[in-house]
Design a protein around this motif. Structure first.
Motif, PDB file in Angstrom:
ATOM      1  N   SER A  10      39.762  52.890  41.737  1.00 14.14           N
ATOM      2  CA  SER A  10      40.703  52.205  40.846  1.00 14.14           C
ATOM      3  C   SER A  10      41.125  50.826  41.376  1.00 14.14           C
ATOM      4  O   SER A  10      41.644  50.007  40.636  1.00 14.14           O
ATOM      5  N   LEU A  11      40.887  50.566  42.657  1.00 18.19           N
ATOM      6  CA  LEU A  11      41.290  49.288  43.263  1.00 18.19           C
ATOM      7  C   LEU A  11      40.277  48.172  43.020  1.00 18.19           C
ATOM      8  O   LEU A  11      40.584  47.004  43.236  1.00 18.19           O
ATOM      9  N   SER A  43      41.316  44.460  37.907  1.00 13.42           N
ATOM     10  CA  SER A  43      42.159  44.504  39.106  1.00 13.42           C
ATOM     11  C   SER A  43      43.653  44.423  38.788  1.00 13.42           C
ATOM     12  O   SER A  43      44.480  44.575  39.682  1.00 13.42           O
ATOM     13  N   LYS A  44      43.973  44.174  37.523  1.00 15.02           N
ATOM     14  CA  LYS A  44      45.381  44.028  37.154  1.00 15.02           C
ATOM     15  C   LYS A  44      46.092  45.378  37.233  1.00 15.02           C
ATOM     16  O   LYS A  44      45.504  46.418  36.957  1.00 15.02           O
ATOM     17  N   ARG A  45      47.364  45.327  37.597  1.00 12.58           N
ATOM     18  CA  ARG A  45      48.154  46.555  37.698  1.00 12.58           C
ATOM     19  C   ARG A  45      48.459  47.131  36.319  1.00 12.58           C
ATOM     20  O   ARG A  45      48.483  48.326  36.113  1.00 12.58           O
ATOM     21  N   ASN A  46      48.719  46.231  35.348  1.00 10.96           N
ATOM     22  CA  ASN A  46      48.957  46.667  33.968  1.00 10.96           C
ATOM     23  C   ASN A  46      48.470  45.588  33.005  1.00 10.96           C
ATOM     24  O   ASN A  46      48.137  44.478  33.417  1.00 10.96           O
ATOM     25  N   ASP A  47      48.439  45.917  31.720  1.00 15.72           N
ATOM     26  CA  ASP A  47      47.893  44.995  30.714  1.00 15.72           C
ATOM     27  C   ASP A  47      48.723  43.731  30.534  1.00 15.72           C
ATOM     28  O   ASP A  47      48.203  42.704  30.084  1.00 15.72           O
ATOM     29  N   GLU A  49      50.121  41.992  32.902  1.00 18.77           N
ATOM     30  CA  GLU A  49      49.919  41.087  34.032  1.00 18.77           C
ATOM     31  C   GLU A  49      48.846  40.059  33.693  1.00 18.77           C
ATOM     32  O   GLU A  49      47.844  40.364  33.063  1.00 18.77           O
ATOM     33  N   SER A  90      48.825  36.922  46.962  1.00 18.09           N
ATOM     34  CA  SER A  90      49.437  38.246  46.852  1.00 18.09           C
ATOM     35  C   SER A  90      50.056  38.693  48.177  1.00 18.09           C
ATOM     36  O   SER A  90      50.888  39.588  48.198  1.00 18.09           O
ATOM     37  N   SER A 172      52.063  50.429  53.144  1.00 20.45           N
ATOM     38  CA  SER A 172      53.005  49.296  53.181  1.00 20.45           C
ATOM     39  C   SER A 172      53.096  48.733  54.587  1.00 20.45           C
ATOM     40  O   SER A 172      53.099  47.513  54.793  1.00 20.45           O
TER      41      SER A 172
END
Length: 198
Positions: A10-11, A43-47, A49, A90, A172
């Motif tokens: 997924s990354l 690669s976007k976290r959500n649509d 972005e 980032s 993290s």
């Protein structure tokens, strides 16, 4: 929780802007945005972005993160720099990204520096980094699984959640180590730059 394989897939770690992806002709801003959107959409976290916007590109230009464009068009070298900015921002502040790329921009304009060769090396390193990351995730996952199993049996129902918490904390922490190391290098670049100006 996703399993390890699903998480890594997924990354989209291999998703980099290759030299072959970049046309040999100069592009207008809208074309640059479209190229990046097509390449990095997965690669976007959500649509909601945005990968790259006009405002971002204008801010990079005003902040002198890349050398000036000609006739409102972006060259292959500009796209390479924008790709590097996209990856670095980032983890680093825009000010740090500018500091890291400052001398490179001068080399491109003043010394006819071969940026494409450097970018090829950068992409090779990104491939190696991706492989190392996958191995590291595997090791962290095993360590965390062992740690959670050693916890009090009263928490057996919480095992998945506790694994998630420790994974988030571990990833993290690793991210912070690398970011801080990059910032130290940027600080050294700044000191060396100040010496040259003195």
């Amino acid at each position: 929780m996703k399993n390890k394989k699903e998480l890594i897939e997924s990354l989209n770690l291999e998703n980099q802007l290759s030299l072959e992806d970049i046309p040999n002709l100069d592009l207008y801003m809208d074309q640059v945005i479209q190229l990046f959107e097509n390449k990095f959409a997965a690669s976007k976290r959500n649509d909601d972005e945005k990968v790259l916007t006009k405002t971002m590109i204008n801010n990079y230009a005003k902040g002198k993160l890349f050398f000036p464009i000609k006739n409102k068009k972006y060259s292959k070298e500009h796209l390479i720099l924008i790709s590097m900015i996209y990856q670095m921002k980032s983890a680093l502040s825009i000010k740090d990204v500018k500091m890291a790329l400052d001398q490179l921009n001068s080399k491109i304009t003043d010394e006819n520096f071969n940026l494409q060769r450097l970018y090829h090396s950068y992409l090779d390193l990104m491939d190696k980094n991706s492989a190392m990351f996958k191995n590291d995730v595997d090791e962290h996952w095993k360590d965390i699984n062992n740690e959670v199993k050693e916890l009090d049996n009263n928490h057996a129902d919480d095992e998945v959640y506790l694994e998630q918490v420790l994974l988030v904390a571990t990833f993290s922490s690793m991210s912070n180590y690398y970011r801080r190391a990059a910032e130290k290098i940027v600080d050294d670049m700044k000191k060396e730059g100040n010496k040259d100006e003195a």
